[in-house]
Design a protein around this motif. Structure first.
Motif, mmCIF file in Angstrom:
data_model
loop_
_atom_site.group_PDB
_atom_site.id
_atom_site.type_symbol
_atom_site.label_atom_id
_atom_site.label_comp_id
_atom_site.label_asym_id
_atom_site.label_seq_id
_atom_site.Cartn_x
_atom_site.Cartn_y
_atom_site.Cartn_z
ATOM 1 N N ARG A 319 9.891 2.134 2.808
ATOM 2 C CA ARG A 319 8.806 1.646 1.948
ATOM 3 C C ARG A 319 7.682 1.026 2.767
ATOM 4 O O ARG A 319 6.501 1.220 2.470
ATOM 5 N N GLU A 320 8.038 0.294 3.802
ATOM 6 C CA GLU A 320 7.007 -0.295 4.671
ATOM 7 C C GLU A 320 6.187 0.786 5.353
ATOM 8 O O GLU A 320 4.956 0.667 5.481
ATOM 9 N N GLU A 323 3.765 2.385 2.822
ATOM 10 C CA GLU A 323 2.608 1.520 2.563
ATOM 11 C C GLU A 323 1.641 1.521 3.736
ATOM 12 O O GLU A 323 0.417 1.487 3.558
ATOM 13 N N SER A 328 -2.079 1.526 -0.935
ATOM 14 C CA SER A 328 -1.675 1.312 -2.329
ATOM 15 C C SER A 328 -1.843 2.556 -3.183
ATOM 16 O O SER A 328 -1.645 2.531 -4.394
ATOM 17 N N ARG A 452 9.504 4.878 -4.020
ATOM 18 C CA ARG A 452 8.296 4.114 -4.332
ATOM 19 C C ARG A 452 8.321 3.551 -5.746
ATOM 20 O O ARG A 452 7.670 2.546 -6.027
#
Length: 486
Positions: A319-320, A323, A328, A452
């Motif tokens: 997830r990091e 991003e 976003s 996500r």
């Protein structure tokens, strides 16, 4: 006349059956009394191991050369990278699929690319390489996957999110993959992943055909299943009925495509029809791709999410990275963005290392040979390399080989590939998987879309996977999950 014929026929089948039974008994009692063969024949290994692949791994770990011989099967099994390279590259011509393998899957795959050698294989390989390597075909595949995710996969997961309703993720991925590969291969949408999760006669028939074809390889003598096929009994009767459903579907699709035209279509059937006029040959080719593209992707995704449920730190790292690369944005990741996600790629490869969709692959020696570890291979012997066991070998991957560790594939944050003969999950050499990149992109698209938006949790995730017999790794009982919106 008919009475005499029936008498002769049934006398022959009875004698043939008794002969087959005699061969089986002789093999069971007299042919080989070594501990390994007796453990296989009596299934005594099941007292200590849940899966046959885990027992083989145990034996291979304890072998000084990483190679064992199951005499009753006439099968040499190896987890030695040098032997794998020898089979798939150095002496490639001496290790074809072979007639015994082609016979096992012949009723289902016919003359398809995964079941032939020689000129027929070279022709299909060249044709498939041209088709699957094209930008237009890969873009078409990407669009199909994106549409299936947005219109079916995500709405299905949303429909059960937060309701404490258990969903079988393996079944979901099999439906997802079957929809995709049918669209890609035939230009047909079976709609298996619609919210109602409908029953598909074609999908069920295909599953049964794959399962029973694979079970033939487990018999200690091919005479056993051949007699059952001759008498149209048991699983062989079910196999015949399942293949009939697949055949009728393929015939209808080919007939329909010839009537409607195929020059402006992107599916594999249409593209192959421009070169091949033999409808049976077309059927064999496309059904082979259906088998390869459906079960392998579903198996890979199922294992990945099982591992992710045990390693929340990997899920957080993915997830990091998403991003960092996409910000976003809620848009679908592009090809270029996915290329920048090195950790995601490493996480998938590490999952495939531990749980390869195809746990082993066999060849048959055309001539006598000696493997690099000095194992003698007699002409006609089956030689199997075992990716599942190789992923668990300390001598190959180090003392932490049983740990799920994506970092082993990274240097300074960037993915670094390993020797393919050490990691033959996509095969290697001349038979390396042509659909590898398409499959990886499909898996990445699913992972990105799911992690996500959702938290996927597996109740009792600490239980070791148990596999059902089949051509690809399938979890017995599926993969029950709970879904939560992030």
């Amino acid at each position: 006349m008919s009475t005499a014929f029936c008498f002769v026929f049934f006398s022959f089948t009875l004698l043939f059956s008794l002969f087959s039974l005699l061969i089986f008994v002789l093999r069971l009692k007299l042919w080989c009394t070594c501990n390994i063969c007796q453990a296989y024949l009596t299934s005594s290994w099941t007292k200590d191991f849940d899966n046959l692949c885990d027992w083989y791994t145990h034996l291979l770990k304890n072998s000084a050369t990483g190679t064992i011989h199951i005499h009753v099967l006439g099968n040499i099994i190896t987890a030695n990278p040098a032997n794998v390279e020898h089979m798939l590259k150095t002496r490639f011509e001496n290790y074809p699929k072979g007639k015994p393998f082609s016979t096992l899957l012949g009723d289902l795959l016919g003359r398809g690319i995964f079941n032939v050698d020689g000129d027929s294989w070279k022709f299909q390989r060249k044709m498939a390489s041209l088709e699957l390597g094209g930008v237009s075909v890969r873009t078409h595949a990407f669009d199909i996957v994106g549409s299936e995710i947005q219109s079916r996969l995500l709405p299905l997961l949303s429909s059960v999110a937060g309701k404490e309703q258990v969903l079988d993720l393996q079944d979901v991925f099999r439906r997802f993959s079957f929809d995709n590969i049918c669209k890609f291969s035939f230009g047909l949408d079976p709609g298996c992943l619609e919210l109602s999760l409908p029953v598909s006669d074609l999908a069920e028939a295909f599953d049964l055909a794959s399962k029973f074809s694979a079970q033939r390889a487990l018999a200690s003598s091919s005479l056993i299943w051949k007699v059952k096929r001759l008498l149209n009994l048991g699983t062989e009767k079910q196999l015949k009925e399942a293949i009939k459903v697949v055949d009728e579907f393929a015939e209808e699709m080919i007939k329909q495509r010839r009537e409607e035209g195929f020059s402006d279509r992107y599916d594999l059937l249409s593209r192959f029809m421009g070169t091949i006029n033999d409808d049976k040959y077309l059927r064999d080719i496309v059904v082979s791709f259906l088998l390869a593209g459906r079960d392998t992707v579903a198996s890979g995704l199922t294992s990945f999410f099982w591992l992710l449920s045990q390693h929340p730190e990997v899920e957080s790292a993915i997830r990091e990275e998403v991003e960092r690369v996409m910000g976003s944005s809620e848009q679908f990741a592009s090809f270029n963005q996915m290329r920048e996600m090195h950790y995601l790629h490493a996480a998938l490869y590490e999952s495939l290392r531990l749980f390869p969709p195809v746990q082993f692959d066999s060849k048959f020696a055309q001539e006598d040979d000696i493997l690099p570890d000095d194992t003698f291979v007699r002409k006609g012997t089956r030689v199997t390399y075992h990716p599942y066991a190789m992923g668990r070998m300390e001598r190959i991957w180090g003392p932490d080989c049983l740990h799920y560790k994506p970092e082993r594939w990274l240097q300074n944050g960037r993915y670094v590939p390993e020797n393919l003969y050490k990691f033959p999950v996509f095969q290697a050499g001349k038979r390396v998987c042509l659909g590898k990149e398409i499959a990886l992109v499909e898996m990445k698209c699913v992972v990105l879309a799911v992690v996500r938006r959702f938290n996927i949790r597996v109740p009792h995730s600490n239980q070791a996977p148990r596999f059902a017999a089949g051509l690809t790794a399938t979890l017995r009982g599926g993969l029950p999950i709970l879904v939560q919106e992030r």
